[in-house]
Design a protein around this motif. Structure first.
Motif, short mmCIF file in Angstrom:
data_model
loop_
_atom_site.label_atom_id
_atom_site.label_comp_id
_atom_site.label_asym_id
_atom_site.label_seq_id
_atom_site.Cartn_x
_atom_site.Cartn_y
_atom_site.Cartn_z
N ILE A 167 2.82 9.07 0.46
CA ILE A 167 2.22 8.01 -0.34
C ILE A 167 2.70 6.67 0.22
O ILE A 167 3.90 6.45 0.35
N THR A 168 1.75 5.80 0.55
CA THR A 168 2.08 4.46 1.02
C THR A 168 1.73 3.47 -0.08
O THR A 168 0.61 3.50 -0.61
N LEU A 169 2.70 2.62 -0.42
CA LEU A 169 2.50 1.61 -1.45
C LEU A 169 2.27 0.25 -0.81
O LEU A 169 2.65 0.04 0.35
N ASN A 170 1.70 -0.69 -1.57
CA ASN A 170 1.61 -2.05 -1.05
C ASN A 170 3.01 -2.67 -1.02
O ASN A 170 3.95 -2.14 -1.62
N ARG A 171 3.19 -3.75 -0.29
CA ARG A 171 4.52 -4.35 -0.05
C ARG A 171 5.25 -4.69 -1.35
O ARG A 171 6.42 -4.37 -1.51
N ASP A 172 4.58 -5.34 -2.30
CA ASP A 172 5.25 -5.71 -3.56
C ASP A 172 5.74 -4.47 -4.30
O ASP A 172 6.84 -4.46 -4.85
N ASP A 173 4.92 -3.43 -4.33
CA ASP A 173 5.32 -2.22 -5.03
C ASP A 173 6.39 -1.44 -4.27
O ASP A 173 7.21 -0.76 -4.90
N GLN A 174 6.44 -1.54 -2.94
CA GLN A 174 7.55 -0.95 -2.18
C GLN A 174 8.86 -1.58 -2.62
O GLN A 174 9.84 -0.87 -2.86
N ASN A 175 8.87 -2.91 -2.77
CA ASN A 175 10.07 -3.61 -3.21
C ASN A 175 10.45 -3.24 -4.64
O ASN A 175 11.62 -3.05 -4.96
N ALA A 176 9.45 -3.12 -5.50
CA ALA A 176 9.71 -2.76 -6.89
C ALA A 176 10.27 -1.34 -6.98
O ALA A 176 11.21 -1.08 -7.74
N LEU A 177 9.72 -0.40 -6.19
CA LEU A 177 10.23 0.97 -6.19
C LEU A 177 11.64 1.02 -5.64
O LEU A 177 12.48 1.76 -6.16
N ALA A 178 11.94 0.24 -4.61
CA ALA A 178 13.30 0.20 -4.06
C ALA A 178 14.29 -0.25 -5.13
O ALA A 178 15.35 0.36 -5.32
N ALA A 179 13.95 -1.31 -5.86
CA ALA A 179 14.84 -1.82 -6.91
C ALA A 179 14.99 -0.79 -8.04
O ALA A 179 16.10 -0.54 -8.52
N PHE A 180 13.88 -0.18 -8.45
CA PHE A 180 13.91 0.84 -9.51
C PHE A 180 14.80 2.01 -9.08
O PHE A 180 15.65 2.47 -9.83
N SER A 181 14.59 2.50 -7.86
CA SER A 181 15.35 3.67 -7.39
C SER A 181 16.83 3.36 -7.23
O SER A 181 17.68 4.21 -7.49
N GLU A 182 17.16 2.13 -6.83
CA GLU A 182 18.58 1.74 -6.73
C GLU A 182 19.25 1.78 -8.10
O GLU A 182 20.41 2.18 -8.21
N ARG A 183 18.53 1.38 -9.14
CA ARG A 183 19.10 1.38 -10.49
C ARG A 183 19.29 2.79 -11.04
O ARG A 183 20.07 3.00 -11.96
N HIS A 184 18.57 3.78 -10.47
CA HIS A 184 18.57 5.11 -11.06
C HIS A 184 19.00 6.22 -10.09
O HIS A 184 18.63 7.38 -10.29
#
Length: 121
Positions: free
Chosen positions: A48-65
């Motif tokens: 699954i490839t996400l757009n750039r903004d959502d890649q950053n959002a997923l990175a931040a979400f995954s770091e928190r969890h």
């Protein structure tokens, strides 16, 4: 100026996710593309490839969890419950699945155009 940009980005990433009354955090991510490829073990995987903004959002979400199990949903239906073992920072995220299930899931994601990732209580 750099601090201001970093602060604005942090606010955007936090606002991109939603915490509900039960304390679960949800983030809906727009899918740029979805494809089937062999995984490292030779079995099928869904990339699954996400757009750039959502890649950053997923990175931040995954770091928190990190160390937590999350739910991945497509069209309101849960399709997977992986454990986050490291931050998801790459442009492509892979889900391991089996044969026909992979094709069905790829079509569902392509049709929906998004996935939702949620914390699991």
């Amino acid at each position: 100026m750099t601090r201001l940009v970093a602060f604005a980005l942090a606010i955007f990433l936090i606002s991109a996710s939603l915490v509900d009354a039960s304390g679960q955090e949800h983030i809906t991510l727009s899918v740029a593309s979805v494809s089937l490829k062999p995984n490292g073990a030779g079995g099928p995987a869904l990339f699954i490839t996400l757009n750039r903004d959502d890649q950053n959002a997923l990175a931040a979400f995954s770091e928190r969890h990190i160390g937590s199990q999350v739910s991945i949903s497509v069209g309101g239906k849960e399709v997977s419950r992986p454990m986050l073992v490291s931050p998801l920072r790459s442009a492509e995220t892979a889900l391991t699945c089996g044969g026909e299930d992979c094709r069905t899931l790829a079509k569902a994601i392509d049709d929906a155009g998004s996935i939702t990732v949620s914390t699991v209580p």
